[in-house]
Scaffold this active site. Structure first.
Site, short mmCIF file in Angstrom:
data_model
loop_
_atom_site.label_atom_id
_atom_site.label_comp_id
_atom_site.label_asym_id
_atom_site.label_seq_id
_atom_site.Cartn_x
_atom_site.Cartn_y
_atom_site.Cartn_z
N SER A 28 -5.05 -9.27 7.00
CA SER A 28 -4.66 -7.88 7.18
C SER A 28 -4.27 -7.70 8.63
O SER A 28 -5.07 -7.95 9.54
CB SER A 28 -5.83 -6.96 6.82
OG SER A 28 -5.51 -5.62 7.12
N ARG B 279 -1.46 5.17 17.02
CA ARG B 279 -1.64 6.19 15.98
C ARG B 279 -1.26 7.60 16.44
O ARG B 279 -0.66 8.36 15.66
CB ARG B 279 -3.08 6.17 15.46
CG ARG B 279 -3.51 4.89 14.75
CD ARG B 279 -2.40 4.13 14.15
NE ARG B 279 -2.81 3.04 13.27
CZ ARG B 279 -2.03 2.05 12.93
NH1 ARG B 279 -0.80 1.99 13.41
NH2 ARG B 279 -2.46 1.11 12.12
N ASP C 237 0.81 -1.21 0.00
CA ASP C 237 0.00 0.00 0.00
C ASP C 237 0.85 1.27 0.00
O ASP C 237 0.67 2.15 -0.84
CB ASP C 237 -0.93 0.02 1.21
CG ASP C 237 -2.03 -1.03 1.11
OD1 ASP C 237 -1.84 -2.02 0.37
OD2 ASP C 237 -3.06 -0.86 1.78
N ASP D 63 -8.49 4.38 11.40
CA ASP D 63 -7.16 4.96 11.43
C ASP D 63 -7.06 6.30 10.72
O ASP D 63 -6.28 7.17 11.11
CB ASP D 63 -6.13 3.98 10.85
CG ASP D 63 -5.71 2.93 11.85
OD1 ASP D 63 -5.95 3.13 13.06
OD2 ASP D 63 -5.16 1.90 11.44
#
Length: 408
Positions: free
Chosen positions: A181, A98, A16, A127
Site C-alpha cells: 500500500s 492532504r 478503491d 487521512d
C-alpha cells in the site's frame, strides 16, 4: 441520502476510488464530480479521465489539476522552514499533501455547486481526519461522505468482487511495481502492509522504488550547493529553480546516493501504532542543509525557541490541523524568523549520508571570526568577563549547596 445532489470525489482511478465512484452513484443517486491531483506522484494522471468517463462521468465534471508547484511552494517549503519532523524521524510526506487536496476539493465544490465531498481514506487511518478537518475548516457546512465508514466492502477481495459485478475496469499493477500500500508525491513515497505489518521483519530491497541502497550507491561523493532566500532554496549549483524543480532535482540526487530511507513505527492519531517505510531523498537533504544555513543566520534564542515549538508544529501537521488558527499563528512566527535566512550551503552526498561541508551568508551571518577565533582577537572579547558570568549563573547552585552543608 436523497438530499445529496452532487458530490466531489478525490479520485485516483485506482481500485478503491473507482469502486467508491460507482458506490456513490448507486447509494446516493447523485451526480459525481471527480478530482485528480498531480502532486508529483510519478504516475500518469490522465488515465483517470478515461476511467471516469467509462463510469459515466460527464467531461465537464472531471477535474485533473497539476498542483506540483503549489504543493512545494505553499505547503512543503513552509513546513521545512520549521525543520519539521514527527516523533524524531518522519518528514510528514503524506500528512502535508492532504490539506492541499482538501483545499482544491472545496474550491471545486464551490465552483460546481456541490453539496458534498468524498474521499477514499479508511476508518483506521490518519487521512480521514486530515481530509475532513480541512473540509470543515474551509467550508463549515459541507457534507462529507466517507464510504469506508459506511459500507461493508472492508477487504480487497470484496472490492474486487464489487468491481467485477459492476463492470469496473481495474488495470493491473504495472510490472515491477511494489505490491505494498503506497502513497507518493514530490516529497516522498510511503509503503505499508503485507510483510511490513511485522515490525521485526526487514523490508525487502526490491520494495524501494526511488533510491539506491547505500551499499549500491556511487563510490564517489557528490558536492551540491544550495542557495537560500528567506529560508527557501532558490537555486542548486548556481541554477535558479522553481520550488517543484528544486525538490525534483534533490530527489534525483538523493535517490542516486541512497539518501532518505526510513523504517519507523509511528503513533497514529486514531490510537494505534503503525509500521511504515518511507523514501524522502530530497527532503532529507533539505532538512540538513536548512539547519546549516540557520546555524549562522539565526539568533541563538530564536533558533532554540523554534526547536522547542517544532514538535507541536509537527504534531499539528501530522494530525490534520494545517488549517487551524494555532498552525497559522506558529507559521507567522516561523516565517518571520526566516527573513535573515539567506546564503548558501554546500553538502556532500555519499552512500546514504548528507554531510554539510560549508555555509556562508554575506548579508546576514551572525558568525564573527574575530570573536570566535582561538588566536588573539585584538580585544574583541574580554576573557575576564566570563568569571562574573559564571559566578552569577552558579549563584543558585551555590546557595543550595551551602544549605545542604548546613543540614549536615
Amino acid at each position: 441520502m436523497s438530499d445529496i445532489k452532487k458530490v466531489v470525489l478525490a479520485y485516483s482511478g485506482g481500485l478503491d476510488t473507482s469502486v467508491i465512484l460507482k458506490w456513490l452513484q448507486d447509494t446516493y443517486q447523485c451526480e459525481v464530480v471527480t478530482f485528480t491531483a498531480d502532486i508529483g506522484q510519478g504516475e500518469e494522471v490522465e488515465p483517470a479521465r478515461q476511467k471516469a468517463v467509462a463510469l459515466g462521468i460527464k467531461p465537464e465534471n472531471i477535474f485533473i489539476d497539476d498542483l506540483r508547484e503549489e504543493f512545494v511552494r505553499d505547503f512543503v517549503f513552509p513546513m521545512f522552514r520549521a525543520n519539521t519532523i514527527y516523533e524524531g524521524e518522519y518528514l510528514l510526506g503524506t500528512s502535508i499533501a492532504r490539506p492541499l487536496i482538501a483545499k482544491r476539493q472545496i474550491e471545486i465544490a464551490r465552483q460546481v455547486g456541490a453539496d458534498a465531498v468524498s474521499h477514499g481514506a479508511t476508518g483506521k487511518g490518519n487521512d480521514q481526519v486530515r481530509f475532513e478537518l480541512g473540509y470543515y475548516a474551509l467550508q463549515p457546512n459541507i457534507h462529507v461522505i466517507a464510504p469506508w465508514r459506511e459500507w461493508d466492502l472492508l477487504s480487497r477481495e470484496k472490492l474486487l468482487a464489487y468491481a467485477e459485478t459492476h463492470g469496473i475496469d481495474i488495470s493491473k499493477r504495472k510490472s515491477g511495481a511494489s505490491p505494498y500500500s503506497m502513497d507518493a508525491n514530490l516529497l516522498h513515497i510511503s509503503y505499508e502492509g503485507l510483510a511490513l505489518e511485522n515490525p521485526a521483519a526487514e523490508p525487502e530491497e526490491d520494495m524501494w522504488l526511488w533510491s539506491n541502497s547505500p551499499e549500491n550507491a556511487p563510490d564517489a561523493a557528490e558536492y551540491v550547493e544550495l542557495e537560500y532566500s528567506k529560508g527557501d532554496i532558490v537555486a542548486i549549483n548556481g541554477v535558479a529553480m522553481s520550488p517543484a524543480q528544486v525538490l525534483t532535482k534533490l530527489n534525483q540526487l538523493g535517490g542516486k546516493h541512497g539518501i532518505g530511507r526510513l523504517d519507523i513505527v509511528e503513533n497514529r492519531y486514531v490510537g494505534m501504532k503503525s509500521r511504515g517505510c518511507y523514501e524522502t531523498p530530497g527532503g532529507t537533504i533539505m532538512l540538513k542543509a536548512h539547519r546549516a544555513i540557520e546555524s549562522i543566520t539565526l539568533d541563538r534564542e530564536v533558533a532554540h525557541l523554534k526547536d522547542e515549538l517544532m514538535p507541536k508544529y509537527a504534531k499539528l501537521i501530522y494530525t490534520g490541523y494545517w488549517w487551524s488558527p494555532e498552525r497559522h499563528m506558529l507559521q507567522t512566527m516561523i516565517d518571520e524568523s526566516q527573513q535573515t535566512v539567506n546564503g548558501w550551503v554546500r553538502v556532500k552526498l555519499y552512500k546514504g549520508n548528507v554531510i554539510v561541508v560549508g555555509r556562508e551568508s554575506k548579508t546576514d551571518s551572525l558568525f564573527d571570526p574575530n570573536i570566535a577565533t582561538f588566536d588573539e582577537d585584538g580585544g574583541a572579547y574580554n576573557h575576564a568577563d566570563a568569571a562574573g558570568f559564571i559566578r552569577l549563573n552558579a549563584l543558585r547552585m551555590r546557595i543550595a549547596a551551602n544549605a545542604k552543608l548546613k543540614r549536615g
